[in-house]
Design a protein around this motif. Structure first.
Motif, PDB file in Angstrom:
ATOM      1  N   GLU A   1      -5.587  -8.377  -1.218  1.00 40.73           N
ATOM      2  CA  GLU A   1      -6.228  -9.287  -0.355  1.00 40.73           C
ATOM      3  C   GLU A   1      -7.325 -10.218  -1.054  1.00 40.73           C
ATOM      4  O   GLU A   1      -8.374 -10.048  -1.034  1.00 40.73           O
TER       5      GLU A   1
ATOM      6  N   HIS B   1      -6.632  -3.275  -3.606  1.00 43.09           N
ATOM      7  CA  HIS B   1      -7.032  -4.060  -2.627  1.00 43.09           C
ATOM      8  C   HIS B   1      -7.302  -5.509  -2.940  1.00 43.09           C
ATOM      9  O   HIS B   1      -6.895  -6.464  -2.225  1.00 43.09           O
TER      10      HIS B   1
ATOM     11  N   PRO C   1       0.964  -1.291   0.009  1.00 44.00           N
ATOM     12  CA  PRO C   1      -0.099   0.078   0.124  1.00 44.00           C
ATOM     13  C   PRO C   1       0.827   1.246   0.178  1.00 44.00           C
ATOM     14  O   PRO C   1       1.856   1.244   0.469  1.00 44.00           O
TER      15      PRO C   1
ATOM     16  N   CYS D   1      -7.640   1.827  -6.371  1.00 40.74           N
ATOM     17  CA  CYS D   1      -7.412   1.361  -5.086  1.00 40.74           C
ATOM     18  C   CYS D   1      -8.283   0.163  -4.642  1.00 40.74           C
ATOM     19  O   CYS D   1      -7.867  -0.937  -3.984  1.00 40.74           O
TER      20      CYS D   1
END
Length: 193
Positions: free
Chosen positions: A135, A131, A117, A127
């Motif tokens: 994840e 992410h 990040p 973004c």
């Protein structure tokens, strides 16, 4: 700890992450396309004209943009999985140079999304994709739910139709390199100098 336990805790491969982002783009495309099927009770005037000129065309433009994102994601997935520009070009009926010109930025962007990040692009879409790349399990479980809610005679997909197919890195091997492969202008092969 058994080898199975070690593997279950291992991070997903870059190729699995690329496939997951492609699955997400397919989900978005499917939802946009499905929304275009129903004809609203008040969509048309009694004389057959539309009540909201341009609205259906705008919806179709969103579907087309989502289809382009899916195509980019598919190319990135293939490249991350080892395909060279020649293969990508052959599948799409273009030269390797044209394929590279069309998809190299998307591939580079994906590689940036894998960075920690604070070192990725800006904007909500970037973004969100970063992410999802960092994840992947959370995204995969959400997509499992989406597939299971939308299956339509697809046979038994099992309880984890997305997350169950994602490969993890072998904890005994070195991690994958997150830098884009070096290419020479004519080779079209990753890693060629």
């Amino acid at each position: 700890m058994s080898d199975g336990d070690k593997e279950a805790g291992a991070p997903y491969t870059d190729t699995a992450r690329a496939r997951l982002l492609m699955a997400y783009d397919a989900c978005v495309l499917a939802d946009l396309a499905r929304a275009s099927v129903p004809v609203g009770a008040h969509e048309l005037n009694a004389d057959g004209t539309t009540r909201a000129p341009g609205a259906v065309l705008a919806d179709a433009a969103h579907v087309l943009a989502a289809a382009r994102r899916l195509l980019e994601s598919a190319a990135v997935y293939e490249r991350t999985g080892g395909a060279d520009w020649q293969l990508v070009g052959d599948v799409l009926g273009v030269s390797p140079q044209a394929a590279r010109a069309r998809f190299a930025v998307a591939e580079s962007g994906f590689r940036e999304e894998l960075l920690p990040p604070g070192r990725t692009g800006t904007g909500a879409a970037s973004c969100l994709r970063a992410h999802m790349a960092r994840e992947p399990l959370e995204t995969a479980l959400d997509l499992d739910d989406w597939v299971l809610c939308h299956q339509d005679g697809d046979g038994d997909l099992g309880p984890a139709p997305v997350s169950g197919g994602l490969a993890r890195t072998d904890p005994r091997r070195r991690p994958e390199n997150h830098r884009a492969p070096h290419l020479t202008s004519g080779s079209g092969r990753p890693g060629a100098r």
